[in-house]
Design an enzyme around this catalytic site. Sequence first.
Site, PDB file in Angstrom:
ATOM      1  N   ARG A 241      -8.016   2.332 -11.157  1.00 56.00           N
ATOM      2  CA  ARG A 241      -8.876   2.609  -9.992  1.00 56.00           C
ATOM      3  C   ARG A 241      -9.596   3.935 -10.191  1.00 56.00           C
ATOM      4  O   ARG A 241      -9.004   4.909 -10.655  1.00 56.00           O
ATOM      5  CB  ARG A 241      -8.016   2.655  -8.727  1.00 56.00           C
ATOM      6  CG  ARG A 241      -8.746   3.219  -7.516  1.00 56.00           C
ATOM      7  CD  ARG A 241      -7.915   3.148  -6.273  1.00 56.00           C
ATOM      8  NE  ARG A 241      -8.215   4.246  -5.359  1.00 56.00           N
ATOM      9  CZ  ARG A 241      -7.740   4.359  -4.126  1.00 56.00           C
ATOM     10  NH1 ARG A 241      -6.930   3.436  -3.646  1.00 56.00           N
ATOM     11  NH2 ARG A 241      -8.060   5.394  -3.371  1.00 56.00           N
TER      12      ARG A 241
ATOM     13  N   ASP B 194       0.775  -0.147  -5.099  1.00 58.25           N
ATOM     14  CA  ASP B 194       0.056   1.119  -5.214  1.00 58.25           C
ATOM     15  C   ASP B 194       0.924   2.159  -5.918  1.00 58.25           C
ATOM     16  O   ASP B 194       1.946   2.586  -5.388  1.00 58.25           O
ATOM     17  CB  ASP B 194      -0.299   1.581  -3.797  1.00 58.25           C
ATOM     18  CG  ASP B 194      -1.182   2.821  -3.766  1.00 58.25           C
ATOM     19  OD1 ASP B 194      -1.370   3.451  -4.818  1.00 58.25           O
ATOM     20  OD2 ASP B 194      -1.681   3.140  -2.672  1.00 58.25           O
TER      21      ASP B 194
ATOM     22  N   SER C  41       0.810  -1.211   0.000  1.00 54.88           N
ATOM     23  CA  SER C  41       0.000   0.000   0.000  1.00 54.88           C
ATOM     24  C   SER C  41       0.846   1.264   0.000  1.00 54.88           C
ATOM     25  O   SER C  41       1.841   1.362   0.717  1.00 54.88           O
ATOM     26  CB  SER C  41      -0.901  -0.023   1.245  1.00 54.88           C
ATOM     27  OG  SER C  41      -1.328   1.266   1.598  1.00 54.88           O
TER      28      SER C  41
ATOM     29  N   ASN D 161     -11.474  -2.975  -2.325  1.00 54.41           N
ATOM     30  CA  ASN D 161     -10.676  -2.659  -1.147  1.00 54.41           C
ATOM     31  C   ASN D 161     -11.486  -2.962   0.108  1.00 54.41           C
ATOM     32  O   ASN D 161     -12.444  -2.256   0.425  1.00 54.41           O
ATOM     33  CB  ASN D 161     -10.271  -1.184  -1.175  1.00 54.41           C
ATOM     34  CG  ASN D 161      -9.400  -0.789  -0.001  1.00 54.41           C
ATOM     35  OD1 ASN D 161      -9.018  -1.612   0.822  1.00 54.41           O
ATOM     36  ND2 ASN D 161      -9.070   0.492   0.086  1.00 54.41           N
ATOM     37  N   LEU D 162     -11.113  -4.018   0.808  1.00 44.25           N
ATOM     38  CA  LEU D 162     -11.772  -4.395   2.067  1.00 44.25           C
ATOM     39  C   LEU D 162     -11.176  -3.524   3.167  1.00 44.25           C
ATOM     40  O   LEU D 162     -10.443  -3.989   4.035  1.00 44.25           O
ATOM     41  CB  LEU D 162     -11.541  -5.883   2.347  1.00 44.25           C
ATOM     42  CG  LEU D 162     -11.941  -6.833   1.209  1.00 44.25           C
ATOM     43  CD1 LEU D 162     -11.292  -8.203   1.401  1.00 44.25           C
ATOM     44  CD2 LEU D 162     -13.450  -6.962   1.114  1.00 44.25           C
TER      45      LEU D 162
ATOM     46  N   SER E 252     -10.610   1.220   7.001  1.00 42.43           N
ATOM     47  CA  SER E 252     -11.239   2.509   7.302  1.00 42.43           C
ATOM     48  C   SER E 252     -12.732   2.335   7.581  1.00 42.43           C
ATOM     49  O   SER E 252     -13.363   3.214   8.157  1.00 42.43           O
ATOM     50  CB  SER E 252     -11.059   3.481   6.133  1.00 42.43           C
ATOM     51  OG  SER E 252      -9.709   3.857   5.988  1.00 42.43           O
TER      52      SER E 252
ATOM     53  N   CYS F 123      -6.033   9.990   0.445  1.00 39.95           N
ATOM     54  CA  CYS F 123      -6.506   8.630   0.669  1.00 39.95           C
ATOM     55  C   CYS F 123      -7.961   8.568   0.236  1.00 39.95           C
ATOM     56  O   CYS F 123      -8.718   9.519   0.433  1.00 39.95           O
ATOM     57  CB  CYS F 123      -6.360   8.253   2.140  1.00 39.95           C
ATOM     58  SG  CYS F 123      -7.258   6.752   2.608  1.00 39.95           S
ATOM     59  N   GLY F 124      -8.372   7.450  -0.368  1.00 38.20           N
ATOM     60  CA  GLY F 124      -9.733   7.326  -0.874  1.00 38.20           C
ATOM     61  C   GLY F 124     -10.807   7.459   0.181  1.00 38.20           C
ATOM     62  O   GLY F 124     -11.991   7.579  -0.153  1.00 38.20           O
ATOM     63  N   HIS F 125     -10.417   7.451   1.449  1.00 34.06           N
ATOM     64  CA  HIS F 125     -11.397   7.569   2.520  1.00 34.06           C
ATOM     65  C   HIS F 125     -11.227   8.882   3.297  1.00 34.06           C
ATOM     66  O   HIS F 125     -11.642   8.995   4.447  1.00 34.06           O
ATOM     67  CB  HIS F 125     -11.314   6.346   3.433  1.00 34.06           C
ATOM     68  CG  HIS F 125     -11.613   5.076   2.696  1.00 34.06           C
ATOM     69  ND1 HIS F 125     -10.643   4.155   2.377  1.00 34.06           N
ATOM     70  CD2 HIS F 125     -12.764   4.610   2.170  1.00 34.06           C
ATOM     71  CE1 HIS F 125     -11.196   3.171   1.706  1.00 34.06           C
ATOM     72  NE2 HIS F 125     -12.475   3.418   1.563  1.00 34.06           N
TER      73      HIS F 125
END
Length: 575
Positions: free
Chosen positions: A275, A200, A134, A459-460, A463, A238-240
Site C-alpha cells: 500500500r 492490516d 482493519s 479502500n471504499l 471516511s 490513518c490514511g485519512h
Amino acid sequence: MLLMIKNKVFDRTTSKILEKLALFPDKSLRRHFSKARSAEDFISSESTKVDEWWASSRFENVSRPYSATDVVKHRGSMPAKTSVYPSSYQARKLFNLLEENFKSGTPLHTLGVIDPVQMSQLARCEGIKVAYISGWACSSTLVGSTNEVSPDFGDYPYDTVPNQVERIFKAQQMHDRKAFLEASIRGSTPVDYLQPIIADADMGHGGPTTVMKVAKLFAEKGAAGIHLEDQMVGGKRCGHLSGAVLVPTATHLMRLISTRFQWDIMGTENLLIARTDSCNGNLLSSSSDPRDHEFIKGIIRENVVPWSEKLIEMEDKKVSTSTISDMEQEWYQENELFTFEEAIAKQCTAGEFKKYNEKKDDLMTNKLGRSYLSLREMKLLAQEIAPSKKVTFDWDAPRTKEGYYMFKGCIEAAIRRSLVFAPYSDMIWLETKTPDLEQARSFSSEIHKYFPATKLVYNLSPSFNWSAHGFDDKALKSFIWDLAKEGFTLQLVSLAGLHSDGVSFWELASSFQTDGMKAYVEKVQRREKKSNCDILTHQLWSGAEYVDSLMKVVQNGASSQTLSTSGESFTETQF
C-alpha cells in the site's frame, strides 16, 4: 588437515542426528537424512524444491532479490513440507479468487469485520468471498495486551491485529465444523465460513527483523494476506488523517522483501499487498533515496533561518505554544514551498524549462534507463540549460523539528512508488483522499502499462462523505463494478463493521430507554426473523448442537437426556 578434522566432527554430529532420527516414526525423514549425509546435499536438494515451487503459477509475477539457497540456509534442518500452515491453504484460495475475478473484470469486494458475529453473517452472503480485518478497528475497539484503545496511529503492540486474526479464524473454523456436521446430517451444502482473511499489518512496526516477526505471526494465526503501507514507524497515521510521515521508497521495499523472505522460509503462499499513502502524504522521513527527490519540497529564498532552528530558539525562551503556532504559520507563508523542478520553472524562462524537460527525458530514456533523477543530477542539468543562472533551492530549511522533509503527495508519486513495489508484491493498494474513478483509471493505466498482471486494491472508505462527491444512487451502486473493470479487483469498506455496529446499537439503545422491550422486539427480534438472520437462535448459532454431537460420541449416546439443545429447558424451540 583442518578440513579433515572438520569432516570428522561433522560425521560424528551427523551420526548422532541419525541415531535420534531412528526414534522418529516418520520414515521419510529417516530416509532423507540417511541419504543426505551432508549439509551441502540437504541444501542442494531443498533448494531445488524451492526453485520448483517458485516456478509455479502462484509466483509467476513475483520477484525476489535472494536465492532459494538463501531461504533453505535459514530454515534449519527440518524440510519445509513438514510444517503446514492453514493460512497458506487459505492463501491459495484467495489467489484463485483474485485470478478469476481479475480475468473477468469483476470485483472481490468485502466489508471489514470486528468480531465473530459479523464474520459469520458475512460468510452467509454468497456474493462475498473474503473477510477483512482493519488495524484502525483493532486499535479503537479491541482490548489488546495493554488494555488500551486509541486512534489509528499504529502505536499498539504489534501482535494486536494478528491476535484478532486468530480470534476470527478460530471462529471461522468453529462455524465451519458446525455447518459441515449439519450438512452431513441433512444432506445439504454447508455455508463456506472459511473465507480468506486479509489483514492490516500497518507499517510493519519496526525494522526488517520486526517486519519478519509480524509476517510470521500473521501466517501462524490464519491471515491469507496482509497489507503493508509506506509510512514511518512512529509517524504512522490513518490514511485519512493529516501528518502521516512516509518512509523512503527503499525502506518500504525492504519491508516487502523481508515479509516475502519470512514466508518463503516458512514455506507458505500468503499474499502481500503493497500500500502507498504517497498520494496524500506531505512528510518524508529521509532524503536518502534518489527516487524520492523529485517530490521533496524546499524554499527558493536565500539565507533563511531554518524553521527548526527558530522553533528551538523559541522553546528555549519559553515562548507560549499559541505564539509558536502563529510563528510557524507565518514562516511557511513567507517561504512558499516548491519541488526542485517547480523551482526551475519559477526561476528560469519558459524556453529554458522546456529545454530542461527535453534533456531530462533524453537522459533518463537513452542514457540512464530509469524514471528518476537525483537532486544532484537535476541541479547539473539545470546548470547545463541555464549556465548564467543560479537556481536557488533549499529543502533543509523547511524541515520539521523531527527532521522530516516536506513532500509533494500526488498521484504521480503514488505511481512511481507502486512501480517499484509491484514486482515484490501480489497486489498494489492506492490510498486516496476521495472516491475518484478517473483518478483510479489513470493510476491503473500507468501500472498496467508495465505490470499488466498486477491486481489493484481500493479502500471504499467510510471516511469519505460519499453523498457529497456527486454520486447519485445509480453511480453509487455501480462504483465497485466500474472500479473492477480497471483492475481494482480487491475492494473493501474497511470499517463497515464498526459503523454498522455503532448505528444499529445506537438506534436500539436510544429507543430502549423509553420503549423498553417493545424497542428490542421491533428493532432486533422481528428484524432477525424477517431477514433470516441466524443470530435469532443464538444458542444454535454458537454451536451448541455441535458440542452436543461431540458429547454423544464421547458418551456413546448416554447423555441424550441432558444435552443442551434438547428437553424443555431449551428455550429456542419457541422460535
